[in-house]
Design a protein around this motif. Structure first.
Motif, PDB file in Angstrom:
ATOM      1  N   ARG A 169      59.350  13.652  32.891  1.00 26.91           N
ATOM      2  CA  ARG A 169      58.289  14.645  32.905  1.00 26.91           C
ATOM      3  C   ARG A 169      58.373  15.456  31.629  1.00 26.91           C
ATOM      4  N   PHE A 170      57.232  15.730  31.013  1.00 26.50           N
ATOM      5  CA  PHE A 170      57.181  16.773  29.997  1.00 26.50           C
ATOM      6  C   PHE A 170      55.986  17.655  30.314  1.00 26.50           C
ATOM      7  N   SER A 171      56.209  18.966  30.320  1.00 22.50           N
ATOM      8  CA  SER A 171      55.152  19.901  30.679  1.00 22.50           C
ATOM      9  C   SER A 171      54.578  19.506  32.029  1.00 22.50           C
ATOM     10  N   LYS A 172      53.274  19.307  32.112  1.00 23.91           N
ATOM     11  CA  LYS A 172      52.668  18.927  33.393  1.00 23.91           C
ATOM     12  C   LYS A 172      52.369  17.443  33.437  1.00 23.91           C
ATOM     13  N   TYR A 173      52.993  16.686  32.561  1.00 28.05           N
ATOM     14  CA  TYR A 173      52.767  15.241  32.504  1.00 28.05           C
ATOM     15  C   TYR A 173      53.918  14.472  33.127  1.00 28.05           C
ATOM     16  N   ILE A 174      53.589  13.443  33.898  1.00 29.98           N
ATOM     17  CA  ILE A 174      54.574  12.458  34.328  1.00 29.98           C
ATOM     18  C   ILE A 174      54.480  11.310  33.337  1.00 29.98           C
ATOM     19  N   ILE A 175      55.636  10.845  32.874  1.00 25.01           N
ATOM     20  CA  ILE A 175      55.679   9.787  31.862  1.00 25.01           C
ATOM     21  C   ILE A 175      56.401   8.579  32.434  1.00 25.01           C
ATOM     22  N   LEU A 176      55.681   7.493  32.627  1.00 29.63           N
ATOM     23  CA  LEU A 176      56.308   6.250  33.061  1.00 29.63           C
ATOM     24  C   LEU A 176      56.583   5.409  31.821  1.00 29.63           C
TER      25      LEU A 176
END
Length: 287
Positions: free
Chosen positions: A55-62
């Motif tokens: 996760r960065f900030s309000k993002y989920i990163i796959l």
DNA sequence: AAGAGGCCCTGATAGC
DNA sequence: TGCTATCAGGGCCTCT
């Protein structure tokens, strides 16, 4: 809906479930999210392993097994649901907005694994899913974002360099993702209450003490919320599965006309609108 | 150039 | 009951 703590909780559940799993198939029912989902989205995800969930900030990163990425942003009303493939039953619900049952409408994206599937639901469609092809492009995408409150670069000299001589009020700065990443409308009010700073204060007039408080309470408020499992604004009866409880700890948000909770303060919580967003504060103890 | 406001969209709720 | 108006946790874009 979701600010940093809520996205962090969703990420953790997601990580437990999909890391090192292979995507069998992707079905898109509606591509028209905040940004239109790319026409090659399904084909690119198909057959890939998800080797990391961050996760960065309000993002989920796959992270996919070819060093590309799938970003998920939940916007205001996005939720993720994990369903058993056969029984169509919710196994785990990563929901902070809806009831824990799978909503009947707005199930826009289905990511199917061997034994279960992930469903992205989003009534308002302010969220989005986005493919990023390379690590470089991922860095580029996030280069416009300020540090998270937990980052050591979110320190006094950084605040001074960004806020000194600025007229914009401090609440708008906390919402500005280029300044600091992950804070949204609820936690901005909460952080400023804890810091005893009036949300309308012009940022250029803040003192060293104010900077220290903003840095300290940004971390503290977000960490507390993560510990409580985030905030669930809409409460449903018979709620099962994952549901946060931080909303019970709001000191100012959604407490208009209620008593200020600061010890010995006789103030009443006020609601004002700053840049079209509701803002809650106590004008007696926040100066 | 910084900063304020409009706008994207659906659904829940309040008020009549 | 049923209408309408208002509001909602995000963030990009436009205008001044």
């Amino acid at each position: 809906m979701p600010e940093l703590p809520e996205v962090e909780i969703v990420k953790r559940s997601l990580k437990n479930n999909i890391e090192n799993k292979k995507i069998k198939k992707v079905i898109i029912k509606n591509r028209n999210l905040r940004f239109k989902i790319h026409k090659k989205f399904e084909n690119i995800l198909k057959g890939k392993f998800i080797i990391n969930v961050q996760r960065f900030s309000k993002y989920i990163i796959l992270t996919l097994d070819n060093n590309s990425y799938c970003l998920i942003h939940l916007g205001m009303s996005g939720t993720l649901h994990i369903l058993n493939n056969n029984k169509k039953k919710v196994i785990t619900n990563l929901s902070f907005y809806h009831s824990p049952n799978l909503p009947k409408k707005h199930n826009h994206v289905h990511i199917i694994f061997d034994k279960f599937k992930i469903i992205y639901n989003d009534p308002r469609r302010f969220g989005f899913l986005k493919l990023i092809e390379t690590p470089n492009k991922l860095r580029g995408f996030f280069s416009n974002y300020g540090p998270e409150p937990f980052d050591e670069t979110f320190n006094i000299s950084y605040l001074k360099s960004k806020l000194n001589y600025k007229s914009k009020n401090i609440k708008n700065y906390l919402l500005d993702q280029k300044f600091v990443s992950g804070i949204g409308n609820i936690y901005a009010s909460e952080i400023l209450f804890n810091s005893k700073i009036n949300p309308q204060r012009s940022s250029g007039h803040l003192t060293q003490e104010d900077y220290k408080n903003i840095i300290f309470f940004s971390k503290k408020v977000l960490n507390n919320s993560i510990k409580k499992g985030g905030s669930t604004i809409q409460n449903f009866k018979n709620t099962k599965g994952y549901s946060g409880s931080f909303q019970k700890e709001f000191k100012v948000y959604d407490r208009e006309n209620e008593k200020c909770l600061k010890k010995n303060c006789k103030g009443i919580i006020k609601k004002i609108v700053i840049s079209n967003r509701s803002t809650f504060f106590c004008d007696l103890c926040q100066k």
